[in-house]
Design a protein around this motif. Sequence first.
Motif, short mmCIF file in Angstrom:
data_model
loop_
_atom_site.label_atom_id
_atom_site.label_comp_id
_atom_site.label_asym_id
_atom_site.label_seq_id
_atom_site.Cartn_x
_atom_site.Cartn_y
_atom_site.Cartn_z
N GLY A 33 16.58 -17.83 -0.64
CA GLY A 33 15.18 -18.17 -0.85
C GLY A 33 14.56 -17.53 -2.08
N ARG A 34 13.28 -17.85 -2.26
CA ARG A 34 12.48 -17.33 -3.36
C ARG A 34 11.13 -16.91 -2.77
N ILE A 35 10.57 -15.78 -3.24
CA ILE A 35 9.35 -15.27 -2.61
C ILE A 35 8.41 -14.67 -3.66
N PHE A 36 7.16 -15.10 -3.60
CA PHE A 36 6.08 -14.51 -4.39
C PHE A 36 5.25 -13.62 -3.46
N ALA A 37 4.69 -12.55 -4.00
CA ALA A 37 3.76 -11.70 -3.26
C ALA A 37 2.34 -12.18 -3.53
N GLN A 38 1.57 -12.38 -2.47
CA GLN A 38 0.16 -12.69 -2.67
C GLN A 38 -0.62 -11.39 -2.77
N LEU A 39 -1.33 -11.22 -3.87
CA LEU A 39 -2.11 -10.01 -4.12
C LEU A 39 -3.56 -10.27 -3.70
N MET A 40 -4.01 -9.52 -2.71
CA MET A 40 -5.31 -9.79 -2.07
C MET A 40 -6.18 -8.53 -2.06
N HIS A 41 -7.21 -8.54 -2.85
CA HIS A 41 -8.24 -7.49 -2.82
C HIS A 41 -9.38 -8.01 -1.97
N GLY A 42 -9.67 -7.34 -0.86
CA GLY A 42 -10.67 -7.83 0.08
C GLY A 42 -12.09 -7.73 -0.42
N GLY A 43 -12.37 -6.81 -1.38
CA GLY A 43 -13.75 -6.64 -1.81
C GLY A 43 -14.63 -6.24 -0.65
N ARG A 44 -15.71 -6.98 -0.44
CA ARG A 44 -16.68 -6.63 0.60
C ARG A 44 -16.17 -6.91 2.01
N VAL A 45 -15.07 -7.67 2.14
CA VAL A 45 -14.52 -8.00 3.46
C VAL A 45 -13.57 -6.88 3.88
N SER A 46 -14.14 -5.76 4.23
CA SER A 46 -13.40 -4.56 4.61
C SER A 46 -14.35 -3.67 5.40
N HIS A 47 -13.87 -2.46 5.73
CA HIS A 47 -14.70 -1.56 6.53
C HIS A 47 -14.23 -0.12 6.29
N PRO A 48 -15.15 0.85 6.27
CA PRO A 48 -14.74 2.25 6.11
C PRO A 48 -13.77 2.73 7.19
N ASP A 49 -13.84 2.15 8.39
CA ASP A 49 -12.91 2.56 9.44
C ASP A 49 -11.47 2.18 9.11
N THR A 50 -11.30 1.20 8.24
CA THR A 50 -9.96 0.75 7.84
C THR A 50 -9.43 1.54 6.66
N THR A 51 -10.28 1.78 5.65
CA THR A 51 -9.81 2.40 4.40
C THR A 51 -10.31 3.82 4.21
N GLY A 52 -11.34 4.23 4.95
CA GLY A 52 -11.97 5.52 4.70
C GLY A 52 -12.95 5.49 3.55
N MET A 53 -13.23 4.30 3.01
CA MET A 53 -14.13 4.17 1.86
C MET A 53 -15.10 3.02 2.08
#
Length: 357
Positions: free
Chosen positions: A93-113
């Motif tokens: 097979g062949r595989i690309f990585a999808q690069l996803m920056h969530g921006g505002r769709v995130s939470h401090p409980d997940t990242t600490g920021m």
Amino acid sequence: MPTLFDSHRLGELTLPNRVVMAPMTRVRAAAGGLATPSMAAYYAQRATAGLIVSEGVQPSLIGQSNPGTPGLHTDEQVASWRPVTAAVHTNGGRIFAQLMHGGRVSHPDTTGMQPVGPSAVAAAGDVFTPSGPRPAPVPRALETSEVPEHARSYAEAARRAIDAGFDGVELHGANGYLISQFLSSNANLRTDRYGGSVTNRIRFAVEAVSGVVDAVGAARTGIRLSPGAGFWGVEETDVPELYSALLAELARLEIAYVHFEATADDDVLIALRRAWPGALIMNPVLPMGPKQTDRAEADRWLGLGADLISFGRAFIANPDLVERLRVGVPLAPVDEATYYQGGDDGYLTYSTYQYAA
């Protein structure tokens, strides 16, 4: 008209068929955003796809949207991905990585920021956190001087992706995440060079893609877009103008492909297809909508000018999807309760089609 089972040249790759496994969040990563042996098995099982696009991979810690997702911003994460890409390649097979920056769709409980975004405007709805759904917080608006750093994060992650053995990368410019937020007319209320006019609102996307092209080459670079989608409360009031302008800039960069979701009317999408001179991957149904992509929709969009067709949910329950489509046998149903529950159940437990003796 080409068929789903004809080969296609994409960048520097020759794909044996035109079936693409769409990126799908499965939240099976280990602590620290590490890929796992189960992830290697999952993607290897589906390596008959012409191309696999991985689940969304955060390019930085602050870019992480959901708990349990993998990253490409540490050396340990790169090392953890190598068995995954090797397993896919071993299976042809062949595989690309999808690069996803969530921006505002995130939470401090997940990242600490505190999440960041173009403007201090919260996403609509609840976001996932380690303790369950929580209301989306108000993000910190990025200073003008900070924006290029977040655009560069895609390029830095792209270099790591190639080091990890991926064949290329897809920037997640869709579905209300950071690139989509900058394109928006209501999540982006900026008055500097990244906001206001269409030219300014496409600037972040163009800078992010340009950086990736410089880092890993145009032939290894794609982008996913969802014109007019409305996910997470993102609005775009000028879809044809906005995306025509963006496609014109991306065409100058000669990237490998654009990957559209069917989030606008056919006439809009067909006009954008005509405006885009390169390869088009089309996902023919609304993400998480009532319908799943089937052979009929795939053939319809090949007839409308798509080069490749991406399938999402059908690939979860059908690791042999390409062969099932080829011979016309029924598709297995997916258990939606196991989408995000973690573990191997509903992940590695789907089998290939069992023919009667």
